[in-house]
Design a protein around this motif. Structure first.
Motif, PDB file in Angstrom:
ATOM      1  N   ASP A  63      13.618 -19.229  57.708  1.00 28.94           N
ATOM      2  CA  ASP A  63      12.483 -19.262  56.787  1.00 28.94           C
ATOM      3  C   ASP A  63      11.639 -17.998  56.937  1.00 28.94           C
ATOM      4  O   ASP A  63      11.974 -17.112  57.735  1.00 28.94           O
ATOM      5  N   ASN A  64      10.541 -17.935  56.200  1.00 31.09           N
ATOM      6  CA  ASN A  64       9.709 -16.731  56.193  1.00 31.09           C
ATOM      7  C   ASN A  64       8.952 -16.513  57.502  1.00 31.09           C
ATOM      8  O   ASN A  64       8.302 -15.484  57.670  1.00 31.09           O
ATOM      9  N   ARG A  65       9.043 -17.438  58.426  1.00 31.00           N
ATOM     10  CA  ARG A  65       8.433 -17.270  59.757  1.00 31.00           C
ATOM     11  C   ARG A  65       9.486 -16.958  60.813  1.00 31.00           C
ATOM     12  O   ARG A  65       9.185 -16.911  61.994  1.00 31.00           O
ATOM     13  N   GLY A  66      10.741 -16.805  60.372  1.00 33.96           N
ATOM     14  CA  GLY A  66      11.818 -16.477  61.299  1.00 33.96           C
ATOM     15  C   GLY A  66      12.439 -17.665  61.993  1.00 33.96           C
ATOM     16  O   GLY A  66      13.289 -17.509  62.864  1.00 33.96           O
ATOM     17  N   ARG A  67      12.018 -18.876  61.628  1.00 33.20           N
ATOM     18  CA  ARG A  67      12.574 -20.083  62.246  1.00 33.20           C
ATOM     19  C   ARG A  67      13.924 -20.418  61.606  1.00 33.20           C
ATOM     20  O   ARG A  67      14.058 -20.377  60.382  1.00 33.20           O
ATOM     21  N   THR A  68      14.906 -20.752  62.427  1.00 30.67           N
ATOM     22  CA  THR A  68      16.219 -21.122  61.917  1.00 30.67           C
ATOM     23  C   THR A  68      16.117 -22.454  61.195  1.00 30.67           C
ATOM     24  O   THR A  68      15.646 -23.444  61.751  1.00 30.67           O
ATOM     25  N   VAL A  69      16.542 -22.457  59.935  1.00 29.85           N
ATOM     26  CA  VAL A  69      16.513 -23.644  59.099  1.00 29.85           C
ATOM     27  C   VAL A  69      17.871 -24.344  59.141  1.00 29.85           C
ATOM     28  O   VAL A  69      17.950 -25.557  59.240  1.00 29.85           O
ATOM     29  N   ASP A  70      18.951 -23.548  59.090  1.00 33.39           N
ATOM     30  CA  ASP A  70      20.303 -24.107  59.119  1.00 33.39           C
ATOM     31  C   ASP A  70      21.291 -23.017  59.507  1.00 33.39           C
ATOM     32  O   ASP A  70      21.039 -21.830  59.298  1.00 33.39           O
ATOM     33  N   THR A  71      22.411 -23.437  60.086  1.00 29.60           N
ATOM     34  CA  THR A  71      23.515 -22.527  60.393  1.00 29.60           C
ATOM     35  C   THR A  71      24.819 -23.188  59.986  1.00 29.60           C
ATOM     36  O   THR A  71      24.925 -24.416  59.981  1.00 29.60           O
ATOM     37  N   GLU A  72      25.773 -22.366  59.649  1.00 32.68           N
ATOM     38  CA  GLU A  72      27.116 -22.842  59.332  1.00 32.68           C
ATOM     39  C   GLU A  72      28.096 -21.872  59.987  1.00 32.68           C
ATOM     40  O   GLU A  72      28.049 -20.665  59.732  1.00 32.68           O
ATOM     41  N   SER A  73      28.965 -22.393  60.850  1.00 29.33           N
ATOM     42  CA  SER A  73      29.943 -21.559  61.550  1.00 29.33           C
ATOM     43  C   SER A  73      31.350 -21.994  61.195  1.00 29.33           C
ATOM     44  O   SER A  73      31.588 -23.162  60.878  1.00 29.33           O
ATOM     45  N   TRP A  74      32.270 -21.053  61.257  1.00 23.91           N
ATOM     46  CA  TRP A  74      33.686 -21.365  61.044  1.00 23.91           C
ATOM     47  C   TRP A  74      34.499 -20.458  61.953  1.00 23.91           C
ATOM     48  O   TRP A  74      34.078 -19.388  62.334  1.00 23.91           O
TER      49      TRP A  74
END
Length: 155
Positions: free
Chosen positions: A139-150
């Motif tokens: 987000d605009n504060r640098g907080r991780t909202v979601d990740t997707e790995s493969w």
């Protein structure tokens, strides 16, 4: 002795009833702890890391590589200042993009004209690893909202 045993039964019943009340009061708190495990409000919903066909770096091939972001809520979310990154540090920064409730937007790698449903990173090279990578939405504060790995990365 029967008055002692009836007193013991009354005390035991009171203790059991108190335990039920305390347990019932603690239940919502435990349910709230699980609340953080729910889906994020905005999430990476799909990734097409390996564009179909030959990787010839044509704009068509580059734009067949994309990441979809979905707003899972009913409310519009402004993605201004949010970022989408890969494991190598390539970063796409969202401008004044308003993502309507329950809507999805696709971020393509190549060049194109931004629309309500498609954004373009304007890259001349592939960004997402075909074999392995991680997409991170912040987000605009640098907080991780979601990740997707493969796949698997070997460092």
């Amino acid at each position: 002795m029967s008055s002692v045993s009836s007193s013991v039964r009354r005390i035991a019943a009171t203790v059991l009833a108190a335990g039920v009340v305390v347990g019932a009061a603690a239940l919502p708190a435990a349910a709230q702890d699980g609340h953080h495990q729910q889906r994020p409000r905005v999430e990476i919903s799909r990734v097409q890391a390996d564009s179909p066909g030959r990787d010839d770096r044509s704009n068509r091939s580059l734009n067949s590589e994309w990441v979809e972001i979905t707003n899972t809520t009913r409310d519009t979310v402004n993605l201004r200042g949010w970022t989408l990154r890969d494991s190598d540090g390539n970063r796409y920064r969202f401008d004044n993009v308003r993502l309507a409730g329950r809507a999805t937007i696709r971020i393509h790698t190549g060049n194109g004209r931004d629309t309500r449903t498609d954004l373009f990173q304007n890259s001349r090279d592939y960004i997402w690893g075909n074999q392995a990578d991680t997409a991170t939405l912040r987000d605009n504060r640098g907080r991780t909202v979601d990740t997707e790995s493969w796949g698997r990365r070997h460092h």
